[in-house]
Design a protein around this motif. Structure first.
Motif, PDB file in Angstrom:
ATOM      1  N   GLU A 210      19.261 -54.724 -22.165  1.00  0.00           N
ATOM      2  CA  GLU A 210      21.025 -54.249 -23.251  1.00  0.00           C
ATOM      3  C   GLU A 210      21.601 -53.480 -21.873  1.00  0.00           C
ATOM      4  OE1 GLU A 210      24.681 -53.868 -25.017  1.00  0.00           O
ATOM      5  OE2 GLU A 210      22.600 -55.189 -25.605  1.00  0.00           O
ATOM      6  N   ARG A 211      20.611 -52.555 -21.358  1.00  0.00           N
ATOM      7  CA  ARG A 211      21.185 -52.132 -19.765  1.00  0.00           C
ATOM      8  C   ARG A 211      21.123 -52.573 -18.626  1.00  0.00           C
ATOM      9  NH1 ARG A 211      20.026 -46.150 -20.111  1.00  0.00           N
ATOM     10  NH2 ARG A 211      19.357 -46.548 -18.121  1.00  0.00           N
ATOM     11  N   HIS A 212      20.965 -53.811 -18.501  1.00  0.00           N
ATOM     12  CA  HIS A 212      21.034 -54.768 -17.813  1.00  0.00           C
ATOM     13  C   HIS A 212      21.729 -55.103 -17.410  1.00  0.00           C
ATOM     14  CE1 HIS A 212      19.875 -57.520 -14.440  1.00  0.00           C
ATOM     15  NE2 HIS A 212      20.457 -58.326 -15.538  1.00  0.00           N
ATOM     16  N   ARG A 213      22.003 -55.000 -19.067  1.00  0.00           N
ATOM     17  CA  ARG A 213      23.844 -56.458 -19.087  1.00  0.00           C
ATOM     18  C   ARG A 213      24.654 -55.945 -19.016  1.00  0.00           C
ATOM     19  NH1 ARG A 213      20.964 -58.802 -22.774  1.00  0.00           N
ATOM     20  NH2 ARG A 213      21.312 -57.538 -24.908  1.00  0.00           N
ATOM     21  N   HIS A 214      24.510 -53.611 -19.131  1.00  0.00           N
ATOM     22  CA  HIS A 214      25.703 -53.193 -18.397  1.00  0.00           C
ATOM     23  C   HIS A 214      25.612 -52.388 -16.850  1.00  0.00           C
ATOM     24  CE1 HIS A 214      25.826 -52.656 -23.178  1.00  0.00           C
ATOM     25  NE2 HIS A 214      27.472 -52.467 -23.153  1.00  0.00           N
ATOM     26  N   GLY A 215      24.517 -52.950 -16.623  1.00  0.00           N
ATOM     27  CA  GLY A 215      24.705 -52.341 -15.088  1.00  0.00           C
ATOM     28  C   GLY A 215      24.270 -51.430 -14.626  1.00  0.00           C
ATOM     29  N   LYS A 216      22.927 -50.770 -15.543  1.00  0.00           N
ATOM     30  CA  LYS A 216      22.086 -49.942 -15.863  1.00  0.00           C
ATOM     31  C   LYS A 216      20.873 -50.330 -15.703  1.00  0.00           C
ATOM     32  CE  LYS A 216      24.745 -47.114 -19.505  1.00  0.00           C
ATOM     33  NZ  LYS A 216      25.288 -46.598 -19.811  1.00  0.00           N
ATOM     34  N   LEU A 217      19.843 -49.180 -15.068  1.00  0.00           N
ATOM     35  CA  LEU A 217      18.560 -49.539 -14.508  1.00  0.00           C
ATOM     36  C   LEU A 217      17.983 -49.558 -15.796  1.00  0.00           C
ATOM     37  CD1 LEU A 217      16.211 -49.962 -12.154  1.00  0.00           C
ATOM     38  CD2 LEU A 217      16.209 -47.149 -12.378  1.00  0.00           C
ATOM     39  N   GLY A 218      17.201 -50.175 -15.773  1.00  0.00           N
ATOM     40  CA  GLY A 218      15.979 -50.145 -17.303  1.00  0.00           C
ATOM     41  C   GLY A 218      14.362 -50.475 -17.078  1.00  0.00           C
ATOM     42  N   LEU A 219      13.400 -50.720 -17.648  1.00  0.00           N
ATOM     43  CA  LEU A 219      12.180 -50.705 -16.969  1.00  0.00           C
ATOM     44  C   LEU A 219      12.530 -52.239 -16.678  1.00  0.00           C
ATOM     45  CD1 LEU A 219       9.836 -49.053 -20.449  1.00  0.00           C
ATOM     46  CD2 LEU A 219      10.754 -48.421 -18.306  1.00  0.00           C
ATOM     47  N   SER A 220      11.778 -52.412 -15.884  1.00  0.00           N
ATOM     48  CA  SER A 220      11.357 -53.678 -15.163  1.00  0.00           C
ATOM     49  C   SER A 220      10.149 -53.980 -14.866  1.00  0.00           C
ATOM     50  CB  SER A 220      11.788 -53.572 -13.570  1.00  0.00           C
ATOM     51  OG  SER A 220      11.754 -52.267 -12.578  1.00  0.00           O
ATOM     52  N   THR A 221       8.777 -53.637 -15.428  1.00  0.00           N
ATOM     53  CA  THR A 221       7.644 -53.847 -14.677  1.00  0.00           C
ATOM     54  C   THR A 221       6.478 -53.849 -16.165  1.00  0.00           C
ATOM     55  OG1 THR A 221       6.007 -52.058 -13.614  1.00  0.00           O
ATOM     56  CG2 THR A 221       7.429 -53.658 -12.561  1.00  0.00           C
ATOM     57  N   ASP A 222       5.533 -54.770 -16.396  1.00  0.00           N
ATOM     58  CA  ASP A 222       4.565 -54.496 -17.617  1.00  0.00           C
ATOM     59  C   ASP A 222       3.893 -53.220 -17.536  1.00  0.00           C
ATOM     60  OD1 ASP A 222       2.966 -54.941 -15.495  1.00  0.00           O
ATOM     61  OD2 ASP A 222       1.406 -55.452 -16.394  1.00  0.00           O
ATOM     62  N   GLU A 223       4.148 -52.933 -16.262  1.00  0.00           N
ATOM     63  CA  GLU A 223       2.785 -51.642 -15.890  1.00  0.00           C
ATOM     64  C   GLU A 223       4.308 -50.333 -16.488  1.00  0.00           C
ATOM     65  OE1 GLU A 223       0.847 -49.723 -12.555  1.00  0.00           O
ATOM     66  OE2 GLU A 223       2.647 -48.927 -12.831  1.00  0.00           O
TER      67      GLU A 223
END
Length: 355
Positions: A210-223
């Motif tokens: 949801e954050r990605h859809r709004h151009g915001k940074l989110g969690l991105s790796t399994d870690e």
């Protein structure tokens, strides 16, 4: 006490074949698909678990069957192949070069309900002794690997992560605040905690999308996803059993022989293109030292092969000294720029040394 006394134990890896740009952890030999280097790493990693733990179940969760000779080599040591789709593959621009790491979420889903305790490792982790002491130490908690050396007080690379953690916990109605970060390389997950972890992982996945859809940074790796999920379960810190052993010429913060030899697992993150490629021949030869040497000899030979223990070759000693000097005189940003040059040198060396 044996491993079987603790119940069913599964040692698993998650692996998805992807383009080099989407999986930057291993370069492989010149002119070769990086996945083949990973398959050779797996032969040593799985073989080392089987060497000391004949009763443990071995599983590889992946998206497609392995090619020969690697499929046959893993089958001979009893590795079960579980095929599962990459359902958590992120959209374009979601992460930077670590896309394949999110397949870990799908692997956990694929093995949920299997029962017993599941130990998730990566292809660059070597098992150097039986697992029963480690499993007893974990008990009924989730085991995770903490690396205090990665959290240098002067480093600023984690600031964005702490800010992001505050946001996700507040937005999802949870207590915020900094937490102890764990490495994404190693987890011990008893059956009773699997459901909670998966529910929290899915919650964080939806939040990040949801954050990605709004151009915001989110969690991105399994870690990063797992660090969020682990806040919902009791955790046992595993640094007395597994550690990153840095063998590159920079930041060699773990060099004490006694500490290394006392571990159960060696996390050799910088040996995928070197040490593991060198060990591969012995790992697939049932008559080699890999399968016949006593425990102490196995650790000594493996440690030398992986540059985790001495003696250090003259070439490596000069390189270590030179890079240590560079590290003291340069910034984190400059060292980051120099690392691709080192990685390319390793790739060339591996192509010439291990045809």
């Amino acid at each position: 006490m044996t491993v079987s006394a603790t119940g069913r134990v599964t040692v698993a890896m998650a692996f998805v074949r992807m383009a080099r740009a989407e999986s930057t952890q291993c370069r492989g030999r010149l002119g070769e698909e990086p996945a083949l280097a990973y398959f050779r790493c797996m032969a040593s990693a799985y073989g080392s678990v089987r060497r000391w733990n004949p009763e443990v179940e071995l599983v590889l969760v992946t998206t497609e069957p392995l090619p020969e000779p690697y499929a046959g080599q893993l089958a001979r040591i009893g590795v079960e192949i579980v095929l599962a789709p990459f359902s958590h593959r992120p959209p374009e621009g979601f992460g930077k070069g670590w896309v394949s790491s999110l397949y870990h979420l799908d692997a956990m889903e694929a093995l949920h309900g299997r029962g017993g305790t599941q130990v998730f490792i990566e292809p660059d982790i070597l098992c150097v002794r039986p697992l029963h002491d480690m499993l007893l130490a974990v008990g009924d908690r989730v085991g995770a690997q903490f690396e205090p050396e990665l959290m240098r007080p002067q480093a600023k690379e984690w600031d964005w992560y702490w800010d992001l953690c505050d946001e996700i916990h507040v937005e999802l109605g949870e207590r915020c605040g900094r937490h102890q970060p764990y490495s994404g390389s190693f987890y011990v997950i008893p059956e009773q905690h699997g459901g909670v972890l998966l529910e929290r992982l899915e919650r964080a996945w939806r939040w990040s999308l949801e954050r990605h859809r709004h151009g915001k940074l989110g969690l991105s790796t399994d870690e990063q996803f797992m660090n969020y999920a682990l806040r919902g379960v009791p955790v046992s810190e595993m640094s007395s059993h597994t550690r990153v052993i840095p063998t590159t010429p920079w930041r060699r913060y773990l060099t004490d022989r006694a500490t290394i030899l006392d571990l159960t697992w060696w996390n050799l993150t910088h040996e995928k293109d070197l040490g593991f490629q060198r060990m591969y021949g012995a790992a697939v030869d049932p008559g080699s030292w890999f399968w016949t040497a006593p425990e102490d000899e196995f650790r000594e030979r493996a440690g030398a092969m992986m540059s985790a223990l001495g003696p250090v070759t003259p070439q490596r000693a000069v390189l270590n000294a030179a890079c240590g000097f560079v590290e003291r005189l340069t910034s984190d940003r400059m060292r980051h720029r120099l690392k691709p040059l080192y990685a390319r040198s390793v790739q060339l060396y591996s192509s010439l040394r291990y045809p």
